[in-house]
Scaffold this active site. Sequence first.
Site, PDB file in Angstrom:
ATOM      1  N   SER A 266       4.416  11.382   4.375  1.00 36.97           N
ATOM      2  CA  SER A 266       4.367  12.829   4.147  1.00 36.97           C
ATOM      3  C   SER A 266       5.570  13.512   4.816  1.00 36.97           C
ATOM      4  O   SER A 266       6.227  12.928   5.683  1.00 36.97           O
ATOM      5  CB  SER A 266       3.071  13.390   4.723  1.00 36.97           C
TER       6      SER A 266
ATOM      7  N   CYS B  86       3.458  10.077  -5.234  1.00 37.00           N
ATOM      8  CA  CYS B  86       4.414  11.112  -4.831  1.00 37.00           C
ATOM      9  C   CYS B  86       5.153  11.725  -6.011  1.00 37.00           C
ATOM     10  O   CYS B  86       5.616  12.857  -5.933  1.00 37.00           O
ATOM     11  CB  CYS B  86       5.381  10.541  -3.814  1.00 37.00           C
TER      12      CYS B  86
ATOM     13  N   LYS C  48       5.670  -1.428   9.975  1.00 34.89           N
ATOM     14  CA  LYS C  48       4.335  -0.933  10.333  1.00 34.89           C
ATOM     15  C   LYS C  48       3.659  -0.417   9.072  1.00 34.89           C
ATOM     16  O   LYS C  48       4.032   0.630   8.543  1.00 34.89           O
ATOM     17  CB  LYS C  48       4.416   0.206  11.349  1.00 34.89           C
ATOM     18  N   PRO C  49       2.658  -1.140   8.566  1.00 39.81           N
ATOM     19  CA  PRO C  49       1.944  -0.624   7.392  1.00 39.81           C
ATOM     20  C   PRO C  49       1.040   0.538   7.781  1.00 39.81           C
ATOM     21  O   PRO C  49       0.768   0.742   8.969  1.00 39.81           O
ATOM     22  CB  PRO C  49       1.121  -1.818   6.919  1.00 39.81           C
ATOM     23  N   SER C  50       0.549   1.247   6.776  1.00 38.74           N
ATOM     24  CA  SER C  50      -0.429   2.305   7.047  1.00 38.74           C
ATOM     25  C   SER C  50      -1.637   1.693   7.759  1.00 38.74           C
ATOM     26  O   SER C  50      -2.091   0.607   7.404  1.00 38.74           O
ATOM     27  CB  SER C  50      -0.875   2.946   5.738  1.00 38.74           C
ATOM     28  N   GLU C  51      -2.164   2.415   8.717  1.00 40.54           N
ATOM     29  CA  GLU C  51      -3.337   1.920   9.457  1.00 40.54           C
ATOM     30  C   GLU C  51      -4.548   1.759   8.528  1.00 40.54           C
ATOM     31  O   GLU C  51      -5.497   1.061   8.851  1.00 40.54           O
ATOM     32  CB  GLU C  51      -3.690   2.826  10.646  1.00 40.54           C
TER      33      GLU C  51
ATOM     34  N   PRO D  66       3.289   3.886   3.614  1.00 39.45           N
ATOM     35  CA  PRO D  66       2.076   4.685   3.380  1.00 39.45           C
ATOM     36  C   PRO D  66       0.952   3.850   2.760  1.00 39.45           C
ATOM     37  O   PRO D  66       1.122   2.661   2.499  1.00 39.45           O
ATOM     38  CB  PRO D  66       2.578   5.721   2.371  1.00 39.45           C
ATOM     39  N   TRP D  67      -0.160   4.503   2.461  1.00 41.56           N
ATOM     40  CA  TRP D  67      -1.338   3.789   1.949  1.00 41.56           C
ATOM     41  C   TRP D  67      -1.433   3.759   0.436  1.00 41.56           C
ATOM     42  O   TRP D  67      -2.287   3.062  -0.106  1.00 41.56           O
ATOM     43  CB  TRP D  67      -2.629   4.404   2.513  1.00 41.56           C
TER      44      TRP D  67
ATOM     45  N   GLU E 168       1.099  19.535  -2.071  1.00 43.09           N
ATOM     46  CA  GLU E 168       0.571  18.266  -2.575  1.00 43.09           C
ATOM     47  C   GLU E 168      -0.950  18.254  -2.448  1.00 43.09           C
ATOM     48  O   GLU E 168      -1.464  18.436  -1.348  1.00 43.09           O
ATOM     49  CB  GLU E 168       1.106  17.113  -1.710  1.00 43.09           C
TER      50      GLU E 168
ATOM     51  N   GLU F 116      11.654   8.810   2.572  1.00 45.28           N
ATOM     52  CA  GLU F 116      11.054   8.947   1.226  1.00 45.28           C
ATOM     53  C   GLU F 116       9.758   9.716   1.427  1.00 45.28           C
ATOM     54  O   GLU F 116       8.750   9.133   1.823  1.00 45.28           O
ATOM     55  CB  GLU F 116      10.721   7.569   0.642  1.00 45.28           C
TER      56      GLU F 116
HETATM   57  P1  NAD Z   1       1.505   9.715   6.221  1.00 47.59           P
HETATM   58  O1  NAD Z   1       2.722  10.495   6.489  1.00 47.59           O
HETATM   59  O2  NAD Z   1       0.222  10.182   6.776  1.00 47.59           O
HETATM   60  O3  NAD Z   1       1.664   8.228   6.758  1.00 47.59           O
HETATM   61  C1  NAD Z   1       2.733   7.405   6.325  1.00 47.59           C
HETATM   62  C2  NAD Z   1       3.056   6.430   7.415  1.00 47.59           C
HETATM   63  O4  NAD Z   1       3.635   7.156   8.501  1.00 47.59           O
HETATM   64  C3  NAD Z   1       1.830   5.708   7.984  1.00 47.59           C
HETATM   65  O5  NAD Z   1       2.160   4.362   8.247  1.00 47.59           O
HETATM   66  C4  NAD Z   1       1.569   6.456   9.281  1.00 47.59           C
HETATM   67  O6  NAD Z   1       0.932   5.685  10.246  1.00 47.59           O
HETATM   68  C5  NAD Z   1       2.985   6.809   9.698  1.00 47.59           C
HETATM   69  N1  NAD Z   1       3.094   7.942  10.610  1.00 47.59           N
HETATM   70  C6  NAD Z   1       2.322   9.043  10.652  1.00 47.59           C
HETATM   71  N2  NAD Z   1       2.731   9.853  11.665  1.00 47.59           N
HETATM   72  C7  NAD Z   1       3.777   9.247  12.256  1.00 47.59           C
HETATM   73  C8  NAD Z   1       4.623   9.575  13.356  1.00 47.59           C
HETATM   74  N3  NAD Z   1       4.442  10.687  14.052  1.00 47.59           N
HETATM   75  N4  NAD Z   1       5.608   8.713  13.703  1.00 47.59           N
HETATM   76  C9  NAD Z   1       5.797   7.582  12.999  1.00 47.59           C
HETATM   77  N5  NAD Z   1       5.019   7.201  11.957  1.00 47.59           N
HETATM   78  C10 NAD Z   1       4.023   8.026  11.583  1.00 47.59           C
HETATM   79  O7  NAD Z   1       1.451   9.524   4.665  1.00 47.59           O
HETATM   80  P2  NAD Z   1       0.321   8.798   3.832  1.00 47.59           P
HETATM   81  O8  NAD Z   1      -0.830   9.746   3.838  1.00 47.59           O
HETATM   82  O9  NAD Z   1       0.138   7.391   4.270  1.00 47.59           O
HETATM   83  O10 NAD Z   1       1.005   8.719   2.381  1.00 47.59           O
HETATM   84  C11 NAD Z   1       1.007   9.786   1.525  1.00 47.59           C
HETATM   85  C12 NAD Z   1       2.318  10.540   1.611  1.00 47.59           C
HETATM   86  O11 NAD Z   1       3.398   9.645   1.345  1.00 47.59           O
HETATM   87  C13 NAD Z   1       2.405  11.613   0.563  1.00 47.59           C
HETATM   88  O12 NAD Z   1       2.985  12.773   1.106  1.00 47.59           O
HETATM   89  C14 NAD Z   1       3.310  10.980  -0.492  1.00 47.59           C
HETATM   90  O13 NAD Z   1       3.950  11.912  -1.312  1.00 47.59           O
HETATM   91  C15 NAD Z   1       4.243  10.194   0.336  1.00 47.59           C
HETATM   92  N6  NAD Z   1       4.871   9.104  -0.447  1.00 47.59           N
HETATM   93  C16 NAD Z   1       6.182   9.232  -0.819  1.00 47.59           C
HETATM   94  C17 NAD Z   1       6.787   8.242  -1.591  1.00 47.59           C
HETATM   95  C18 NAD Z   1       8.225   8.360  -2.027  1.00 47.59           C
HETATM   96  O14 NAD Z   1       8.752   7.403  -2.603  1.00 47.59           O
HETATM   97  N7  NAD Z   1       8.904   9.464  -1.776  1.00 47.59           N
HETATM   98  C19 NAD Z   1       6.057   7.110  -1.960  1.00 47.59           C
HETATM   99  C20 NAD Z   1       4.724   7.008  -1.557  1.00 47.59           C
HETATM  100  C21 NAD Z   1       4.143   8.012  -0.792  1.00 47.59           C
END
Ligand code: NAD
Length: 499
Positions: free
Chosen positions: A248, A303, A195-198, A170-171, A401, A269
């Site tokens: 998420s 999170c 794959k890092p966050s875009e 995630p980012w 959230e 996670e």
């Molecule tokens: P996000 O779910 O939008 O994106 C996370 C990653 O998943 C990104 O790299 C994104 O490109 C990828 N992704 C999105 N859709 C996908 C799909 N259909 N298939 C495969 N990959 C996909 O989350 P975010 O907005 O980057 O991060 C915030 C979220 O992460 C919050 O909900 C937060 O609580 C959670 N988070 C959890 C933890 C933990 O340890 N549990 C830690 C950090 C963040």
Amino acid sequence: MTVSETAFSIRRRTSASLAPLDLPPSGQFIGGRFVPSTSALAFDLEDPSTGRIIAKVPAGSVEDTDAAVAAAVAAKYSWGAATPKERSDALHRIAGIIEENRELLERLESANTGKPDAVAKDDISSAIDTFRFTAGAARTLTSLAAGAYAEGHTSVILREPVGVVGVITPWNYPLLMAAWKIAPILAVGNTLVLKPSEQTPLSTLKLAELIASELPAGVLNVVTGSGKVVGQRLAEHQDVDLVAITGSVGSGQKVAGTAANSVKRVHLELGGKAPVVIFGDADLQAAAEGVRSGGFWNAGQECGAACRVLVHESVAEEFTDLLVREVSSIVVGGPGTGPDTEVGPMISRAHFDRVQEALKAARRDGLRIAVGGSAVEGPGYFIEPTVVTGVPAGADIAGNEVFGPVVSVETFSTDEEAVTRANETQYGLAASVWTTNAARSMNIPRRLDFGTVWVNSHLVLASEVPWGGFKGSGYGRDLSLYALEDFSRTKHVMINHGA
Ligand code: NAD
């Protein structure tokens, strides 16, 4: 109850945040070097403290992902056969390289996320510690050595790598979340494609550049791109043996659903909404300080954030006054504005709009904004540190959230009600209990359905102890020896040696 009129002033950086040489090479990191993407599309990366574009990275393709997976497959047998000492040595060297380049990595991380300096520094320190702890842990893993359970047979249980791991990060803590995955995945002998966050790939790409010569080609690969293209491909690819996502709940559900088609293992996670349960006997000043630091760290884009207070009705007013006083003195600002800047911007315009929408909905629902509650005048995506009070059971703001600098306050009257209400959430990542009563400090955590429960503390993590959730927050474990277990598999070898 005190209602504060504080208008938060904001500190802004005056100098440029990045030099061109700070940036990683362009392209995808595949097979030990940067190669051009097969995609002509690119993502603009923004500094959310200014709204300025700081770099572009490829919006990678299925072909990029497949090439990275092929490189990881080609490297998996030799890396899997390396001794624990060899893998441990590599992790120690990586920790050393991050340490040598910590200022550069802090600069990149804060430029790409808008994090205040204190948060970026903490992220890089924690990433170093993750590699150091895991380097040590890599040499301690044992399996059941031997046992004789059937006549004439001896059983040996081996612990093996799973093979190729797909990682999606995630980012909010880009380099740290990458470290939490890369270290244990490599420690037990897997290869990976990350794959890092875009929105925030720069520090992960830089790490790949810095450590390229420390790992055999193909052991670590980084492909930038969207979740829908690169993330989806990692989840569906037949040669990926396990897919791990931090993100998420919705993204985790999609990844797990796709992974089911190839019956690959999944490590999740996901999100959280941590209840902070404050009993009438608690040290209220300590609790208010705990919510200040645990609820507003990384601007609440965390999170495990202490974002949902449940306080006993007998002390609710006193606690809220203390909390409002704490929050009113939070320093808001961008990177490069001093070590005491606490709250930075939201990661993007879209997220900034989402947080404002949640605050509008709270007002519409008749909730009281005790401090903050507004966006800060631009540039950048800053929201004032906010406390929302008078929150009834079941309110949206307490259930979903917000992922911003927003803490909501509910009240309860009995221990039973506190436990029931705290558990009434789709999430199960983290919670805290504030009490000076010894019986409560033992009994209440046992009844809370969260992967981490702090007592008289919040958001204190250590590499030795596991981090991960229950329920909608997923079921993977990061950090600790449990992460090494999660990223490995057991095999029983039974030898028939006669009587
Ligand atoms: P996000 O779910 O939008 O994106 C996370 C990653 O998943 C990104 O790299 C994104 O490109 C990828 N992704 C999105 N859709 C996908 C799909 N259909 N298939 C495969 N990959 C996909 O989350 P975010 O907005 O980057 O991060 C915030 C979220 O992460 C919050 O909900 C937060 O609580 C959670 N988070 C959890 C933890 C933990 O340890 N549990 C830690 C950090 C963040």
